[in-house]
Design a protein around this motif. Structure first.
Motif, short mmCIF file in Angstrom:
data_model
loop_
_atom_site.label_atom_id
_atom_site.label_comp_id
_atom_site.label_asym_id
_atom_site.label_seq_id
_atom_site.Cartn_x
_atom_site.Cartn_y
_atom_site.Cartn_z
N HIS A 143 0.85 -1.19 0.00
CA HIS A 143 0.00 0.00 0.00
C HIS A 143 0.89 1.25 0.00
O HIS A 143 1.73 1.40 0.86
CB HIS A 143 -0.86 -0.04 1.28
CG HIS A 143 -1.82 1.09 1.44
ND1 HIS A 143 -2.70 1.16 2.47
CD2 HIS A 143 -2.05 2.20 0.71
CE1 HIS A 143 -3.44 2.27 2.37
NE2 HIS A 143 -3.05 2.92 1.30
N GLY A 196 3.68 8.21 2.14
CA GLY A 196 3.97 7.29 3.24
C GLY A 196 5.43 6.93 3.42
O GLY A 196 5.75 5.84 3.87
N ILE A 197 6.32 7.85 3.07
CA ILE A 197 7.71 7.54 3.39
C ILE A 197 7.98 7.98 4.82
O ILE A 197 7.27 8.79 5.37
CB ILE A 197 8.69 8.24 2.42
CG1 ILE A 197 8.54 9.74 2.54
CG2 ILE A 197 8.46 7.77 1.00
CD1 ILE A 197 9.75 10.46 2.10
N LEU A 198 9.00 7.38 5.41
CA LEU A 198 9.35 7.74 6.78
C LEU A 198 10.40 8.85 6.71
O LEU A 198 11.55 8.62 6.37
CB LEU A 198 9.86 6.51 7.53
CG LEU A 198 8.75 5.47 7.68
CD1 LEU A 198 9.30 4.08 7.86
CD2 LEU A 198 7.82 5.83 8.82
N GLU A 207 17.34 3.36 4.62
CA GLU A 207 16.57 2.67 5.66
C GLU A 207 15.12 2.47 5.24
O GLU A 207 14.51 1.45 5.53
CB GLU A 207 16.62 3.46 6.97
CG GLU A 207 17.95 3.37 7.66
CD GLU A 207 18.03 4.25 8.90
OE1 GLU A 207 18.67 3.83 9.86
OE2 GLU A 207 17.45 5.35 8.89
N ALA A 248 15.20 -0.44 3.01
CA ALA A 248 15.43 -1.68 3.75
C ALA A 248 14.17 -2.13 4.47
O ALA A 248 13.91 -3.33 4.59
CB ALA A 248 16.57 -1.47 4.75
N LEU A 249 13.36 -1.19 4.93
CA LEU A 249 12.12 -1.56 5.60
C LEU A 249 11.16 -2.27 4.65
O LEU A 249 10.33 -3.06 5.07
CB LEU A 249 11.44 -0.33 6.20
CG LEU A 249 11.95 0.05 7.59
CD1 LEU A 249 11.46 1.43 7.97
CD2 LEU A 249 11.51 -0.97 8.63
N GLY A 250 11.29 -1.98 3.36
CA GLY A 250 10.49 -2.69 2.37
C GLY A 250 10.78 -4.18 2.39
O GLY A 250 9.94 -5.00 2.03
N LEU A 263 11.29 -6.03 4.95
CA LEU A 263 11.07 -6.59 6.28
C LEU A 263 10.12 -7.78 6.27
O LEU A 263 10.27 -8.73 7.02
CB LEU A 263 10.49 -5.48 7.16
CG LEU A 263 10.40 -5.80 8.62
CD1 LEU A 263 11.77 -5.69 9.26
CD2 LEU A 263 9.44 -4.84 9.29
N ARG A 322 10.24 1.34 -2.70
CA ARG A 322 10.05 0.59 -1.46
C ARG A 322 8.92 -0.42 -1.62
O ARG A 322 9.04 -1.56 -1.18
CB ARG A 322 9.75 1.56 -0.32
CG ARG A 322 9.80 0.90 1.04
CD ARG A 322 9.49 1.87 2.14
NE ARG A 322 8.12 2.34 2.03
CZ ARG A 322 7.59 3.27 2.84
NH1 ARG A 322 8.33 3.82 3.77
NH2 ARG A 322 6.34 3.64 2.68
N MET A 368 9.10 -4.75 -1.44
CA MET A 368 8.23 -5.61 -0.64
C MET A 368 7.82 -6.86 -1.39
O MET A 368 7.19 -7.74 -0.83
CB MET A 368 6.97 -4.83 -0.22
CG MET A 368 7.26 -3.74 0.79
SD MET A 368 5.84 -2.67 1.07
CE MET A 368 4.83 -3.74 2.08
#
Lengths: 271, 236
Positions: free
Chosen positions: B83, B89-91, B98, B101-103, B105, B149, B153
């Motif tokens: 989504h 929605g990026i941090l 980073e 990289a969270l993608g 997870l 990202r 995922m």
């Protein structure tokens, strides 16, 4: 260290933990209990204390924090203050009003470092907090778990979209924060008469250290905690003993006047 | 080609306020489906229901034959649902690297480092800025980051909330080109937009939503050619 414990909870969960002084007190009572249970010193029984504190942290999360963690700040403040009273009074029921003491050989040992003479216990406490702060900073900045923590801290919704179990991050941050706070109490316990109000000695200083360092910034909380300690000690010795604590507040006011986001708080590009 | 996502008789809302009324739609594999409509029609709510950020009142969301309601929001990433929320929605406080990289997870993601390199090849600007905080990127760069990202995922479907929002027209065009390429490579895409021309131009099929109800559906270009849509939404 109390400041660091509270900071991690604030940093990750965006919630101010007013119960932290109660947990420092609990850390001391747990230390006393552990010493009597095993007939051993505070530092020998530390692992046991950590375990007990972790269980208490988990229970308090399940019973109180979980219900309000996604709610507004006011509910959180009220719940954590309430939690503080509950913990204090439960402790009162169990241990009574008589101040308790932990005997430690280290209590009478003094060392001189860089011309400052100090108690061995304070050195241990300082060393432990440096060590734990460094470890914590590494975990938060370098590991995948730390990345999830920071992601959740910024937006728990986005974190969940990416597959982060936000609730798990919250529980673990709460437990880590409480255990750190409690360890601070445990380590310092031989120095104090342990009563249910003992935490308040540290409470205000810790909150100042946190705000001074920039809310949610772990490194900031640690550095400003040390700075406050030094200022307090210097003023007590060279100006007047009774002005020591006022000096920390004055320092705080001056910093807030010029840098309201805290020493290490960063501004961010809006837009 | 089979259905990847199917929504049946979906109703939802916030408190007493009902936002969606009996919504039915589906997305086939490899298809771009655009859901268009004006502000407050319930588009964003629909996407938030798919990723589990809001609760369903009644109706079902089926993903690859399975009822989605038994999965918690954070588990849905591992199912292959990616989504890209409103505002990308990026941090912002984390670095570009980073964020990428969270993608990687979720359990479904594989070869994360390889895929990050692929993203850098696709968008060299991200590599240049990999150690900057993501909040310092421009709008278009943030969109590239969000898409990269989402791809890391390893999704089967990407749901996008207003990919054109806040972007310069030329960047919007680029973003929609990327979307088209993604669908050509077999990904399914459900996107919601206020930018009708772009959204329906690229879509295989489209739905028009008005105050919580689907009022029209059809082929993307076919919808765009309709007189009533042109008068209502484009003012022609």
């Amino acid at each position: 260290m109390l400041a660091v414990g509270t900071t991690i909870i604030f940093g990750v969960m965006r919630m101010i933990n007013f119960a932290s002084s109660a947990f420092i007190m609990l850390g001391m009572y747990v230390a006393w209990w552990a010493c009597n249970l095993f007939h051993a010193g505070v530092y020998v029984t530390l692992p046991f204390s950590v375990l007990v504190l972790a269980i208490l942290a988990y229970l308090s999360f399940k019973l109180a924090i979980e219900k309000v963690m996604f709610r507004d700040a006011a509910s959180v403040i009220i719940v954590t203050i309430g939690l503080m009273y509950v913990l204090q009074n439960i402790t009162l029921m169990i241990f009574g009003t008589t101040p308790l003491n932990i005997f430690s050989d280290l209590r009478m040992k003094f060392y001189t470092v860089l011309g400052i003479t100090t108690q061995a216990i304070r050195l241990i406490s300082f060393g432990t907090s440096v060590l734990l702060t460094v470890i914590l900073a590494l975990v938060i900045n370098k590991t995948s778990y730390g990345r999830c923590m920071r992601a959740t801290s910024e937006s728990q919704e986005i974190a969940q979209i990416l597959g982060v179990n936000a609730k798990f991050v919250f529980i673990s941050a709460w437990i880590i924060g409480i255990v750190l706070t409690g360890i601070a109490g445990t380590i310092m316990s031989p120095l104090y008469n342990i009563t249910i109000g003992v935490g308040s000695i540290f409470g205000s200083t810790a909150l100042i250290a946190i705000v001074l360092g920039g809310m949610g910034d772990i490194r900031g909380a640690f550095i400003s905690g040390i700075a406050l300690g030094i200022v307090e000690a210097l003023v007590s010795v060279f100006v007047a003993p009774e002005l020591g604590q006022s000096a920390t507040f004055i320092l705080f006011l001056v910093v807030m006047r010029f840098k309201p986001q805290g020493l290490f708080g960063r501004g961010e590009r809006v837009a | 080609m089979g259905e990847i996502l199917r929504i049946d008789n979906l109703c939802a809302g916030y408190g007493d306020l009902q936002v969606l009324f009996d919504v039915n739609l589906h997305v086939n594999e490899g298809e771009i489906v655009s859901l268009v409509g004006s502000n407050g029609a319930g588009k964003t709510t629909l996407l938030r229901l798919i990723s589990g950020l809001e609760k369903i009142k009644s109706g079902t969301i089926t993903y690859r034959g399975e009822d989605l309601s038994k999965y918690k929001p954070y588990q849905r990433a591992s199912l292959g649902i990616s989504h890209i929320p409103q505002g990308r929605g990026i941090l912002r406080k984390l670095s570009v690297k980073e964020n990428l990289a969270l993608g990687g997870l979720n359990k479904n993601a594989a070869n994360v480092n390889e895929k990050i390199e692929e993203a850098y090849v696709r968008f060299p600007i991200l590599k240049e800025r990999q150690n900057q905080v993501a909040g310092s990127l421009s709008g278009g760069e943030q969109q590239m980051l969000a898409i990269s990202r989402a791809l890391i995922m390893n999704p089967k479907i990407i749901i996008m909330d207003e990919p054109s929002m806040g972007l310069a027209p030329i960047v919007v065009k680029e973003v929609f080109n990327i979307i088209k390429n993604l669908a050509d490579s077999g990904l399914s895409i459900l996107l919601i937009e206020q930018n009708l021309v772009q959204a329906l131009g690229v879509a295989h099929r489209g739905y028009v939503i008005e105050t919580g109800r689907i009022v029209m559906e059809g082929g993307g270009k076919e919808l765009l050619a309709r007189k009533d849509i042109q008068t209502a939404y484009l003012g022609i």
